[in-house]
Scaffold this motif. Structure first.
Motif, short mmCIF file in Angstrom:
data_model
loop_
_atom_site.label_atom_id
_atom_site.label_comp_id
_atom_site.label_asym_id
_atom_site.label_seq_id
_atom_site.Cartn_x
_atom_site.Cartn_y
_atom_site.Cartn_z
N TYR A 100 0.81 -1.21 0.00
CA TYR A 100 0.00 0.00 0.00
C TYR A 100 0.85 1.27 0.00
O TYR A 100 0.31 2.37 0.00
N GLY A 101 2.16 1.11 -0.02
CA GLY A 101 3.06 2.25 -0.01
C GLY A 101 3.18 2.90 -1.38
O GLY A 101 2.66 2.40 -2.38
N ASN A 102 3.91 4.02 -1.43
CA ASN A 102 4.09 4.74 -2.69
C ASN A 102 5.47 4.50 -3.30
O ASN A 102 5.89 5.22 -4.19
N GLN A 103 6.17 3.46 -2.81
CA GLN A 103 7.46 3.10 -3.39
C GLN A 103 7.69 1.61 -3.23
O GLN A 103 7.06 0.96 -2.41
N ALA A 104 8.59 1.08 -4.03
CA ALA A 104 8.94 -0.34 -3.94
C ALA A 104 9.60 -0.60 -2.60
O ALA A 104 10.37 0.22 -2.11
N ARG A 105 9.28 -1.72 -1.99
CA ARG A 105 9.85 -2.07 -0.69
C ARG A 105 10.18 -3.55 -0.66
O ARG A 105 9.58 -4.36 -1.36
N TYR A 106 11.13 -3.89 0.21
CA TYR A 106 11.49 -5.27 0.46
C TYR A 106 10.93 -5.68 1.82
O TYR A 106 10.92 -4.89 2.76
N GLY A 107 10.49 -6.92 1.91
CA GLY A 107 10.00 -7.43 3.17
C GLY A 107 10.26 -8.92 3.29
O GLY A 107 10.55 -9.60 2.30
N ARG A 108 10.16 -9.39 4.49
CA ARG A 108 10.37 -10.81 4.75
C ARG A 108 9.36 -11.28 5.78
O ARG A 108 9.12 -10.61 6.77
N ALA A 109 8.76 -12.44 5.52
CA ALA A 109 7.80 -13.03 6.44
C ALA A 109 8.54 -14.00 7.37
O ALA A 109 9.25 -14.89 6.92
N VAL A 110 8.36 -13.80 8.66
CA VAL A 110 9.00 -14.65 9.66
C VAL A 110 7.92 -15.57 10.24
O VAL A 110 6.93 -15.09 10.78
N PRO A 111 8.13 -16.89 10.14
CA PRO A 111 7.10 -17.83 10.60
C PRO A 111 7.27 -18.24 12.05
O PRO A 111 8.36 -18.18 12.61
N SER A 112 6.17 -18.68 12.63
CA SER A 112 6.20 -19.37 13.92
C SER A 112 5.07 -20.39 13.90
O SER A 112 4.09 -20.24 13.18
N VAL A 113 5.23 -21.43 14.71
CA VAL A 113 4.29 -22.54 14.73
C VAL A 113 3.82 -22.76 16.16
O VAL A 113 4.62 -22.73 17.09
N SER A 114 2.54 -23.00 16.30
CA SER A 114 1.98 -23.29 17.61
C SER A 114 1.02 -24.48 17.48
O SER A 114 0.27 -24.53 16.50
N PRO A 115 1.03 -25.42 18.38
CA PRO A 115 1.90 -25.55 19.53
C PRO A 115 3.34 -25.84 19.09
O PRO A 115 3.55 -26.37 18.00
N PRO A 116 4.30 -25.49 19.93
CA PRO A 116 5.70 -25.62 19.54
C PRO A 116 6.11 -27.01 19.07
O PRO A 116 6.89 -27.14 18.14
#
Length: 195
Positions: A100-116
């Motif tokens: 939704y920004g007005n410029q190109a961006r980099y991002g990374r999704a960090v996962p977690s799992v439950s129950p551990p």
């Protein structure tokens, strides 16, 4: 050596030891979590599918949660927020990214799992979380998660939650996104529909 000098030397040694411990704490914690499966740390590299008998008599509910960290004008939405799966069978679920920004961006999704303990029985074959993503301003992108729950998942686990948090990446070099069209569809992954 005076008692003041000995005290200063001891305090300096304590300060150095604390600094070394602080630097070593994160890698030690990550190794501990990887070995024990605690804290829901999921694999950060692709894993292969294991050909095993599918437990058709058992269903496990898999929930998907997506959040965005501060500083990233993106939204991540699971196309199906909850699915029912048979342990031992591979499934594909898509996630939609929007910048939704007005410029190109980099991002990374960090996962977690439950129950551990479920993290020890989760195999992710293809996941957007393995690589940094780049979206142009206003761009929308749909990426798959191909996963398999091991047939050895304890019977006491009826629900597994996969949570992804998007964080901005300050890297200006993008990790190559694997060519997802080369994934063999011979196994004909089941089509996921909303519950």
């Amino acid at each position: 050596m005076t008692s003041v000098n000995r005290t200063v030397l001891k305090l300096l040694l304590v300060l150095v030891a604390m600094s070394v411990f602080t630097v070593a704490l994160v890698p030690l914690y990550n190794v501990f979590c990887q070995i024990t499966g605690l804290n829901g740390k999921a694999a950060s590299q692709p894993q292969g599918l294991v050909q095993e008998n599918i437990d058709d008599a058992r269903f496990v509910t898999v929930q998907f949660i997506a959040r965005t960290g501060q500083g990233l004008p993106w939204k991540l939405v699971p196309m199906n927020p909850q699915v029912r799966v048979h342990p031992g069978q591979a499934y594909e679920v898509n996630f939609a990214f929007t910048n939704y920004g007005n410029q190109a961006r980099y991002g990374r999704a960090v996962p977690s799992v439950s129950p551990p303990e479920a993290s020890l029985h989760l195999r992710k074959v293809t996941c957007f979380c393995f690589a940094e993503q780049r979206l142009e301003a206003g761009e929308q992108l749909e990426l798959p998660l191909v996963f398999q729950l091991s047939k050895d998942l304890p019977d006491s686990i009826h629900t597994v939650t996969l949570a992804y948090t998007l964080y901005p990446s300050h890297s200006y070099t993008m990790t190559a996104i694997p060519d997802l069209s080369t994934i063999s569809r011979a196994a004909a992954l089941p089509k996921i529909t909303a519950l």
